[in-house]
Design a protein around this motif. Structure first.
Motif, PDB file in Angstrom:
ATOM      1  N   UNK A  66    -113.934  74.046  25.293  1.00 36.48           N
ATOM      2  CA  UNK A  66    -114.080  75.181  24.376  1.00 36.48           C
ATOM      3  C   UNK A  66    -113.175  74.981  23.158  1.00 36.48           C
ATOM      4  N   UNK A  67    -113.724  75.276  21.983  1.00 37.82           N
ATOM      5  CA  UNK A  67    -112.975  75.121  20.740  1.00 37.82           C
ATOM      6  C   UNK A  67    -113.314  73.868  19.966  1.00 37.82           C
ATOM      7  N   UNK A  68    -113.972  72.904  20.613  1.00 41.31           N
ATOM      8  CA  UNK A  68    -114.371  71.676  19.920  1.00 41.31           C
ATOM      9  C   UNK A  68    -115.439  71.994  18.877  1.00 41.31           C
ATOM     10  N   UNK A  69    -115.310  71.400  17.695  1.00 41.34           N
ATOM     11  CA  UNK A  69    -116.329  71.560  16.661  1.00 41.34           C
ATOM     12  C   UNK A  69    -117.219  70.332  16.640  1.00 41.34           C
ATOM     13  N   UNK A  70    -118.521  70.554  16.733  1.00 35.87           N
ATOM     14  CA  UNK A  70    -119.500  69.474  16.757  1.00 35.87           C
ATOM     15  C   UNK A  70    -120.510  69.670  15.629  1.00 35.87           C
ATOM     16  N   UNK A  71    -120.844  68.573  14.972  1.00 37.40           N
ATOM     17  CA  UNK A  71    -121.890  68.601  13.951  1.00 37.40           C
ATOM     18  C   UNK A  71    -123.134  67.966  14.539  1.00 37.40           C
ATOM     19  N   UNK A  72    -124.240  68.708  14.514  1.00 32.75           N
ATOM     20  CA  UNK A  72    -125.504  68.240  15.071  1.00 32.75           C
ATOM     21  C   UNK A  72    -126.497  68.046  13.929  1.00 32.75           C
ATOM     22  N   UNK A  73    -127.034  66.838  13.820  1.00 30.13           N
ATOM     23  CA  UNK A  73    -128.014  66.523  12.779  1.00 30.13           C
ATOM     24  C   UNK A  73    -129.340  66.150  13.423  1.00 30.13           C
ATOM     25  N   UNK A  74    -130.403  66.801  13.007  1.00 27.53           N
ATOM     26  CA  UNK A  74    -131.751  66.454  13.442  1.00 27.53           C
ATOM     27  C   UNK A  74    -132.243  65.332  12.534  1.00 27.53           C
ATOM     28  N   UNK A  76    -134.962  63.862  12.401  1.00 26.56           N
ATOM     29  CA  UNK A  76    -136.371  63.921  12.027  1.00 26.56           C
ATOM     30  C   UNK A  76    -136.626  64.795  10.806  1.00 26.56           C
ATOM     31  N   UNK A  77    -135.672  65.703  10.487  1.00 27.69           N
ATOM     32  CA  UNK A  77    -135.863  66.513   9.281  1.00 27.69           C
ATOM     33  C   UNK A  77    -134.618  66.569   8.395  1.00 27.69           C
ATOM     34  N   UNK A  78    -133.534  65.923   8.829  1.00 29.18           N
ATOM     35  CA  UNK A  78    -132.320  65.857   8.018  1.00 29.18           C
ATOM     36  C   UNK A  78    -131.472  67.102   8.042  1.00 29.18           C
ATOM     37  N   UNK A  79    -131.871  68.125   8.798  1.00 25.61           N
ATOM     38  CA  UNK A  79    -131.102  69.368   8.857  1.00 25.61           C
ATOM     39  C   UNK A  79    -129.906  69.210   9.798  1.00 25.61           C
ATOM     40  N   UNK A  80    -128.783  69.851   9.436  1.00 27.84           N
ATOM     41  CA  UNK A  80    -127.557  69.730  10.230  1.00 27.84           C
ATOM     42  C   UNK A  80    -126.869  71.084  10.344  1.00 27.84           C
ATOM     43  N   UNK A  81    -126.102  71.244  11.403  1.00 28.75           N
ATOM     44  CA  UNK A  81    -125.289  72.445  11.582  1.00 28.75           C
ATOM     45  C   UNK A  81    -124.004  72.067  12.307  1.00 28.75           C
ATOM     46  N   UNK A  82    -122.926  72.745  11.989  1.00 30.96           N
ATOM     47  CA  UNK A  82    -121.646  72.532  12.663  1.00 30.96           C
ATOM     48  C   UNK A  82    -121.327  73.773  13.484  1.00 30.96           C
ATOM     49  N   UNK A  83    -121.069  73.564  14.769  1.00 29.39           N
ATOM     50  CA  UNK A  83    -120.860  74.683  15.689  1.00 29.39           C
ATOM     51  C   UNK A  83    -119.604  74.456  16.515  1.00 29.39           C
ATOM     52  N   UNK A  84    -119.112  75.553  17.101  1.00 28.74           N
ATOM     53  CA  UNK A  84    -117.953  75.489  17.979  1.00 28.74           C
ATOM     54  C   UNK A  84    -118.390  75.700  19.418  1.00 28.74           C
ATOM     55  N   UNK A  85    -117.894  74.862  20.319  1.00 30.18           N
ATOM     56  CA  UNK A  85    -118.207  74.991  21.742  1.00 30.18           C
ATOM     57  C   UNK A  85    -117.528  76.253  22.280  1.00 30.18           C
ATOM     58  N   UNK A 116    -124.850  63.431  16.948  1.00 31.11           N
ATOM     59  CA  UNK A 116    -123.820  64.407  17.292  1.00 31.11           C
ATOM     60  C   UNK A 116    -122.474  63.830  16.902  1.00 31.11           C
ATOM     61  N   UNK A 117    -121.729  64.567  16.085  1.00 35.05           N
ATOM     62  CA  UNK A 117    -120.416  64.114  15.633  1.00 35.05           C
ATOM     63  C   UNK A 117    -119.355  65.133  16.040  1.00 35.05           C
ATOM     64  N   UNK A 118    -118.232  64.639  16.517  1.00 35.30           N
ATOM     65  CA  UNK A 118    -117.089  65.513  16.797  1.00 35.30           C
ATOM     66  C   UNK A 118    -116.265  65.582  15.521  1.00 35.30           C
ATOM     67  N   UNK A 119    -116.104  66.773  14.988  1.00 35.52           N
ATOM     68  CA  UNK A 119    -115.395  66.928  13.719  1.00 35.52           C
ATOM     69  C   UNK A 119    -114.035  67.588  13.888  1.00 35.52           C
ATOM     70  N   UNK A 120    -113.761  68.163  15.051  1.00 35.46           N
ATOM     71  CA  UNK A 120    -112.441  68.752  15.312  1.00 35.46           C
ATOM     72  C   UNK A 120    -112.310  69.055  16.794  1.00 35.46           C
ATOM     73  N   UNK A 121    -111.102  68.856  17.320  1.00 33.87           N
ATOM     74  CA  UNK A 121    -110.826  69.194  18.712  1.00 33.87           C
ATOM     75  C   UNK A 121    -111.476  68.231  19.676  1.00 33.87           C
TER      76      UNK A 121
END
Length: 232
Positions: A66-74, A76-85, A116-121
């Motif tokens: 919990x607290x890890x920030x992950x960036x998820x990129x699709x 197939x369409x180039x869309x990305x979002x960064x979320x916290x576990x 999937x990229x880990x960007x923090x934590x």
């Protein structure tokens, strides 16, 4: 141009190997040095699906705490979002509805080509993770009669979700090879289904729509308390 003027111009060109900056006549321009940190790409080859849970964009994970920030990129369409576990699941990353809507393709509940990229934590391991070495299997809900396991209980603590894919009841898995038979029991309602793995995914078991419909609770796209058995 005179030799004296040329020498004077050369003195104004300073390349810093440390900072990667080029100073030209008092103006600093940053240049690439080839030493930029590469993104921390994790869970390579994992698919990404949605949990069916409401709330602001967030994710659950069986790999990161919990607290890890992950960036998820699709991819197939180039869309990305960064979320916290914000909790555990049986996947590298399982997006809730709001987060998945930021990267989904219309009509699809599964991202097969994701980065999937880990960007923090994420320095430690996730508690109650979804791997074969995770915590023990969850206890069944009060008042629900669940027969004892008849096969080898695997991936204890894993959540089970659906891929959004059509076809006869089947599953994909990142743990077991094609042809493996798995029995999935929803401990919250006692419903069970036995399916054959027909491809890879980023979960212990990811059910297609027909298989998930056999064990789901109305309105839910996630089974948090599941028992997974290898039966063949």
């Amino acid at each position: 141009m005179s030799r004296k003027r040329t020498m004077g111009l050369k003195k104004k060109l300073v390349l810093s190997a440390v900072t990667g900056s080029l100073v030209v006549g008092g103006v600093v321009a940053t240049v690439a040095t080839g030493n930029a940190a590469a993104p921390d790409v994790v869970c390579k080859g994992s698919t990404v699906t949605l949990s069916g849970e409401a709330g602001p964009p967030a994710a659950s994970s069986g790999t990161f705490p919990v607290g890890t920030k992950l960036k998820v990129t699709n991819l197939d369409n180039g869309q990305a979002t960064t979320v916290t576990v914000n909790g555990p699941s049986g996947s590298c990353v399982l997006l809730n509805n709001a987060a998945f809507d930021k990267v989904r393709e219309p009509g699809k509940n599964l991202i097969r080509r994701a980065r999937i990229e880990r960007v923090a934590g994420g320095g430690g391991s996730a508690g109650g993770g979804g791997g074969a070495g995770g915590a023990g299997a969850p206890s069944q809900a009060a008042g629900v009669q669940v027969p004892p396991a008849t096969g080898e209980v695997v991936c204890p603590g894993s959540t089970v979700t659906l891929s959004g894919e059509a076809g006869a009841p089947a599953a994909s898995s990142g743990t077991f090879p094609v042809g493996t038979k798995l029995k999935v029991t929803n401990l919250d309602n006692g419903q069970a289904t036995t399916v054959t793995v027909n491809g890879p995914s980023g979960s212990c078991v990811l059910l297609n729509n027909a298989a998930f419909d056999k064990v789901r609770e109305p309105g839910k796209n996630l089974i948090r308390r599941a028992r997974v058995e290898r039966v063949g």
